[in-house]
Design a protein around this motif. Structure first.
Motif, PDB file in Angstrom:
ATOM      1  N   ARG A   9       0.839  -1.209   0.000  1.00 58.57           N
ATOM      2  CA  ARG A   9       0.000   0.000   0.000  1.00 58.57           C
ATOM      3  C   ARG A   9       0.870   1.253   0.000  1.00 58.57           C
ATOM      4  O   ARG A   9       0.580   2.227  -0.709  1.00 58.57           O
ATOM      5  N   ASP A  10       1.938   1.227   0.790  1.00 54.29           N
ATOM      6  CA  ASP A  10       2.850   2.376   0.805  1.00 54.29           C
ATOM      7  C   ASP A  10       3.541   2.543  -0.546  1.00 54.29           C
ATOM      8  O   ASP A  10       3.691   3.659  -1.053  1.00 54.29           O
ATOM      9  N   LEU A  11       3.968   1.431  -1.126  1.00 54.68           N
ATOM     10  CA  LEU A  11       4.619   1.488  -2.439  1.00 54.68           C
ATOM     11  C   LEU A  11       3.642   1.982  -3.499  1.00 54.68           C
ATOM     12  O   LEU A  11       4.018   2.756  -4.391  1.00 54.68           O
ATOM     13  N   ALA A  12       2.394   1.525  -3.416  1.00 56.46           N
ATOM     14  CA  ALA A  12       1.387   1.946  -4.388  1.00 56.46           C
ATOM     15  C   ALA A  12       1.148   3.452  -4.310  1.00 56.46           C
ATOM     16  O   ALA A  12       0.966   4.125  -5.341  1.00 56.46           O
ATOM     17  N   GLU A  13       1.136   4.000  -3.084  1.00 54.65           N
ATOM     18  CA  GLU A  13       0.977   5.449  -2.925  1.00 54.65           C
ATOM     19  C   GLU A  13       2.117   6.185  -3.612  1.00 54.65           C
ATOM     20  O   GLU A  13       1.911   7.200  -4.289  1.00 54.65           O
ATOM     21  N   ALA A  14       3.338   5.669  -3.420  1.00 49.87           N
ATOM     22  CA  ALA A  14       4.499   6.319  -4.027  1.00 49.87           C
ATOM     23  C   ALA A  14       4.460   6.214  -5.551  1.00 49.87           C
ATOM     24  O   ALA A  14       4.757   7.180  -6.258  1.00 49.87           O
ATOM     25  N   VAL A  15       4.060   5.059  -6.049  1.00 53.78           N
ATOM     26  CA  VAL A  15       3.965   4.889  -7.507  1.00 53.78           C
ATOM     27  C   VAL A  15       2.896   5.819  -8.069  1.00 53.78           C
ATOM     28  O   VAL A  15       3.078   6.454  -9.113  1.00 53.78           O
ATOM     29  N   GLY A  16       1.771   5.932  -7.370  1.00 54.91           N
ATOM     30  CA  GLY A  16       0.690   6.796  -7.821  1.00 54.91           C
ATOM     31  C   GLY A  16       1.088   8.259  -7.883  1.00 54.91           C
ATOM     32  O   GLY A  16       0.574   9.022  -8.713  1.00 54.91           O
TER      33      GLY A  16
END
Length: 338
Positions: A232-239
């Motif tokens: 979830r944290d990685l997805a936020e950064a990718v987004g």
């Protein structure tokens, strides 16, 4: 055996040779002896054999009691390899990793008169407890360590065998780098486990060799839940446009959690982010998408650990052994987005 010999019309020694699969016995004689064995329902008397040979034909196996894929698969592989060598297995399960619990398990095996011991020791505390116990029989530690030692120096009765975790992590990371990814993050397992430490080190080595400065990994447990939280944290950064284009997860369960988190965010794997796991658990080929991962040859690991114990019993020198893993490429990895 005397009854078998009398019924088959052969000597006691011939029956012994048939039972031990000696090549000098003629096939017709072997079949006659086997027919007598079947008719009489003969079984070896292990207790009597132990009195003659001074060996129990039993190996002790210590395991951590973990339901995780690696330790469980290793235990199964060791048991199968022992059975193939006509050895029984006695298993002791540790509920805690302290020295007293380990010593109690090892003393239990000494009382049983086992010929040797295999310790499945993925956890640092387990290996440390083994190193402090001077066993009078060969001990093989299944762990990614360079060699068992004590405060007094090398423990000559302790040997180690493991799948090369560091090499496996390099394979996974280099695969992503070869695809063109420059930002490969690592979702790491718990660092009190040897496997997690070695996978972290292999990932770092692969990046440094390409002139890439590694960011600090996200340290987790081995669970899919922790992988999901990290994802979830990685997805936020990718987004936000600042995240990685590739993730190397410390095991397949962590990878599964990462995949779920990316999917919830609307990110596509591997179009937006590539993901690699480790272990090749049953079912990883059916993740969505099928997971690229590192396969560990557990059958070979079990066979080598048993072979090391038996070689040591015969007085043969036994070196630390490492087994090469295999990268299994599936649909979760691709070149980074343009």
């Amino acid at each position: 055996m005397a009854d078998v010999a009398a019924l088959a019309g052969v000597s006691h020694q011939t029956v012994s040779r048939v039972l031990n699969e000696h090549p000098s016995v003629r096939e017709a004689t072997r079949e006659r002896v086997q027919a007598a064995i079947d008719e009489l329902g003969y079984r070896r008397n292990s207790a009597a054999r132990a009195l003659v040979t001074s060996r129990s034909a039993t190996l002790g196996v210590v395991t951590t009691g973990s339901a995780l894929f690696g330790p469980t698969s290793t235990l199964i592989a060791v048991e199968e390899a022992a059975r193939d060598r006509s050895y029984f297995v006695s298993v002791a399960t540790l509920r805690s990793y302290d020295t007293a619990s380990m010593h109690q398990a090892l003393e239990h095996f000494m009382a049983q008169g086992v010929d040797g011991i295999v310790v499945i020791a993925p956890h640092a505390a387990v290996a440390s407890a083994v190193e402090s116990f001077r066993a009078p029989v060969p001990v093989v530690v299944v762990a990614a360590l360079e060699g068992a030692t004590t405060s007094d120096g090398p423990a000559s009765s302790t040997m180690s065998v493991a799948v090369d975790q560091r090499a496996g992590a390099r394979l996974a990371t280099e695969h992503l780098l070869d695809l063109g990814h420059a930002n490969v993050v690592h979702v790491a397992g718990p660092q009190d486990w040897f496997d997690a430490r070695e996978r972290w080190a292999g990932w770092r080595e692969a990046l440094v060799a390409r002139g890439i400065r590694p960011a600090r990994p996200r340290e987790c447990s081995w669970s899919a839940g922790d992988g999901y939280a990290a994802g979830r944290d990685l997805a936020e950064a990718v987004g936000s446009g600042e995240g990685p284009t590739a993730v190397f997860a410390g095991n397949d369960q962590l990878a599964l959690g990462v995949l779920r988190a990316l999917w919830e965010r609307g990110l596509r794997v591997p179009d937006d982010v590539s993901v690699v796991g480790f272990d090749d658990v049953a079912g990883s080929a059916y993740f969505v998408p099928p997971l690229t991962t590192v396969r560990q040859p557990f059958a070979e690991l079990g066979a080598r650990s048993v072979a090391m114990v038996l070689s040591s019993l015969e007085g043969e020198p036994v070196a630390v052994q490492r087994i090469e893993p295999e990268l299994v490429v599936r649909s979760s990895t691709a070149p980074p987005p343009p």
